[in-house]
Scaffold this active site. Sequence first.
Site, PDB file in Angstrom:
ATOM      1  N   CYS A  33       0.804  -1.084   0.000  1.00  0.00           N
ATOM      2  CA  CYS A  33       0.089  -0.036  -0.063  1.00  0.00           C
ATOM      3  C   CYS A  33       0.977   1.140  -0.082  1.00  0.00           C
ATOM      4  O   CYS A  33       0.326   2.347  -0.248  1.00  0.00           O
ATOM      5  CB  CYS A  33      -1.028   0.138   1.112  1.00  0.00           C
ATOM      6  SG  CYS A  33      -2.395  -1.191   1.081  1.00  0.00           S
ATOM      7  N   HIS A  76     -12.198  11.302  -7.665  1.00  0.00           N
ATOM      8  CA  HIS A  76     -11.236  11.234  -8.631  1.00  0.00           C
ATOM      9  C   HIS A  76      -9.906  12.178  -8.416  1.00  0.00           C
ATOM     10  O   HIS A  76      -9.452  12.874  -9.046  1.00  0.00           O
ATOM     11  CB  HIS A  76     -11.909  11.570  -9.973  1.00  0.00           C
ATOM     12  CG  HIS A  76     -12.632  10.493 -10.591  1.00  0.00           C
ATOM     13  ND1 HIS A  76     -13.936  10.254 -10.041  1.00  0.00           N
ATOM     14  CD2 HIS A  76     -12.473   9.429 -11.540  1.00  0.00           C
ATOM     15  CE1 HIS A  76     -14.308   9.126 -10.726  1.00  0.00           C
ATOM     16  NE2 HIS A  76     -13.294   8.720 -11.283  1.00  0.00           N
ATOM     17  N   GLU A 131     -12.749   1.125   2.467  1.00  0.00           N
ATOM     18  CA  GLU A 131     -11.732   1.057   1.473  1.00  0.00           C
ATOM     19  C   GLU A 131     -12.242  -0.148   0.318  1.00  0.00           C
ATOM     20  O   GLU A 131     -11.856   0.006  -0.744  1.00  0.00           O
ATOM     21  CB  GLU A 131     -10.389   0.752   2.044  1.00  0.00           C
ATOM     22  CG  GLU A 131      -9.640   2.241   2.319  1.00  0.00           C
ATOM     23  CD  GLU A 131      -8.119   2.032   2.471  1.00  0.00           C
ATOM     24  OE1 GLU A 131      -7.759   0.857   2.371  1.00  0.00           O
ATOM     25  OE2 GLU A 131      -7.549   3.228   2.749  1.00  0.00           O
TER      26      GLU A 131
END
Length: 125
Positions: free
Chosen positions: A22, A66, A107
């Site tokens: 990650c 985004h 998530e």
Amino acid sequence: MFVIRKFKFDAAHNLESYKGKCERLHGHTYRLVVIVEGIPDSEGMIIDFVELKDIVKREVIDILDHSYINEIIKQPTAENIAIWIWQRLEEKLKRGNCHLYEIQVWETEDSGVIYRGEKIERRSE
């Protein structure tokens, strides 16, 4: 009584203070759940769903969707994202009959956090 509204947004991040996959740039389709606690007003509502949607869209979704979250939130873990969202919404959702109760940031379908405005003290190990 609680009013619940769910949202989704897509964003990228990487965890710079993390050792593992990650730490590389990657993205998620986040799910956000906003819960307001209160007592129905004279119109029979705690908060209008449309108003709640508009506030969350303006204060959170329009900013994070985004985006590269690292440009907005340092070390954007789900925990830090939840705290950031809480700070953006708490005052906007405070009324005489209601207040922000809980933020959930997911998530993935099975990994998320819940935050209720508690003061968080970071531990150093």
